[in-house]
Enzyme design. Structure first.
Site, PDB file in Angstrom:
ATOM      1  N   LEU A 186      32.960 -44.719 -47.448  1.00 32.02           N
ATOM      2  CA  LEU A 186      32.143 -43.517 -47.591  1.00 32.02           C
ATOM      3  C   LEU A 186      32.992 -42.298 -47.968  1.00 32.02           C
ATOM      4  O   LEU A 186      32.631 -41.574 -48.903  1.00 32.02           O
ATOM      5  CB  LEU A 186      31.338 -43.259 -46.314  1.00 32.02           C
ATOM      6  CG  LEU A 186      30.500 -41.974 -46.292  1.00 32.02           C
ATOM      7  CD1 LEU A 186      29.474 -41.965 -47.423  1.00 32.02           C
ATOM      8  CD2 LEU A 186      29.822 -41.818 -44.936  1.00 32.02           C
ATOM      9  N   THR A 228      31.345 -48.394 -38.858  1.00 31.03           N
ATOM     10  CA  THR A 228      32.396 -49.405 -38.729  1.00 31.03           C
ATOM     11  C   THR A 228      33.676 -48.853 -39.361  1.00 31.03           C
ATOM     12  O   THR A 228      33.632 -47.943 -40.195  1.00 31.03           O
ATOM     13  CB  THR A 228      31.965 -50.741 -39.369  1.00 31.03           C
ATOM     14  OG1 THR A 228      31.650 -50.513 -40.731  1.00 31.03           O
ATOM     15  CG2 THR A 228      30.777 -51.339 -38.633  1.00 31.03           C
ATOM     16  N   THR A 275      36.296 -49.586 -41.650  1.00 27.02           N
ATOM     17  CA  THR A 275      36.567 -49.437 -43.088  1.00 27.02           C
ATOM     18  C   THR A 275      35.487 -48.598 -43.756  1.00 27.02           C
ATOM     19  O   THR A 275      35.791 -47.753 -44.615  1.00 27.02           O
ATOM     20  CB  THR A 275      36.678 -50.810 -43.765  1.00 27.02           C
ATOM     21  OG1 THR A 275      37.706 -51.556 -43.104  1.00 27.02           O
ATOM     22  CG2 THR A 275      37.002 -50.686 -45.245  1.00 27.02           C
ATOM     23  N   CYS A 276      34.261 -48.800 -43.362  1.00 25.52           N
ATOM     24  CA  CYS A 276      33.147 -48.068 -43.962  1.00 25.52           C
ATOM     25  C   CYS A 276      33.273 -46.569 -43.709  1.00 25.52           C
ATOM     26  O   CYS A 276      33.012 -45.754 -44.598  1.00 25.52           O
ATOM     27  CB  CYS A 276      31.825 -48.580 -43.401  1.00 25.52           C
ATOM     28  SG  CYS A 276      31.626 -50.372 -43.575  1.00 25.52           S
ATOM     29  N   SER A 277      33.710 -46.202 -42.509  1.00 27.43           N
ATOM     30  CA  SER A 277      33.800 -44.797 -42.132  1.00 27.43           C
ATOM     31  C   SER A 277      35.126 -44.139 -42.499  1.00 27.43           C
ATOM     32  O   SER A 277      35.177 -42.935 -42.715  1.00 27.43           O
ATOM     33  CB  SER A 277      33.576 -44.651 -40.624  1.00 27.43           C
ATOM     34  OG  SER A 277      32.238 -44.962 -40.311  1.00 27.43           O
TER      35      SER A 277
END
Length: 161
Positions: A54, A46, A48-50
């Site tokens: 992370l 997703t 923001t996560c990527s």
């Protein structure tokens, strides 16, 4: 009620990918006798996560480990194959431990689920980070706004160590 500082992590089982294939890890396997930075994302791949969550931990990995942390781990309500692909796509294999919580059992047990059914994603984990020492939560951070990883990101965690 969400998990808080001083609480012991509940017993749960994650799945992770190893060179030998899928392996189950219990919370005891991951946290017993260790200082662990654990962060959670709503979903692998997703935005923001990527793009920030992370990568922030990857960028600060060595500095975090230099502060006495044994392991940096990420969990998401995704299956082990998605988590493995996300690890490889971000050159994070062997740098961060990817813990699949496919049925949201851990997210539910710590009281940190997020219902994204309206967005077509089902029940997921909220975005959070914590420092866990021998299974006991020493610090927990929750993101206040969607779409950002400021309070739960790698740089912020490093600043708290």
């Amino acid at each position: 009620m969400p998990i808080a500082v001083g609480d012991r992590l509940p017993a749960a089982t994650f799945k992770t990918m190893t060179a030998e294939g899928v392996k189950e890890l219990s919370t005891a396997d991951v946290f017993a006798g260790k200082k662990v930075v654990l962060f959670a994302v709503p979903g692998a791949f997703t935005p923001t996560c990527s793009r920030s969550h992370l990568p922030g931990y990857l960028a600060n990995r060595d500095a975090i480990l230099a502060k006495g942390v044994d392991t940096i781990a990420v969990t998401a309500v995704n299956d082990v194959f998605v988590m493995d692909a996300w690890s490889k796509a971000n050159d994070a294999d062997g740098k961060i431990l990817f813990l699949a919580d496919g049925a949201a059992a851990f997210a539910t047990a710590v009281g940190l689920t997020l219902d994204l059914t309206a967005a077509g994603m089902g029940v997921r984990s909220q975005r959070w980070s914590m420092l866990v020492d021998d299974g006991v939560v020493k610090e927990v951070n929750f993101e206040e706004k969607p779409g950002v990883a400021d309070l739960t990101g790698g740089a912020c965690m490093l600043g708290h160590l």
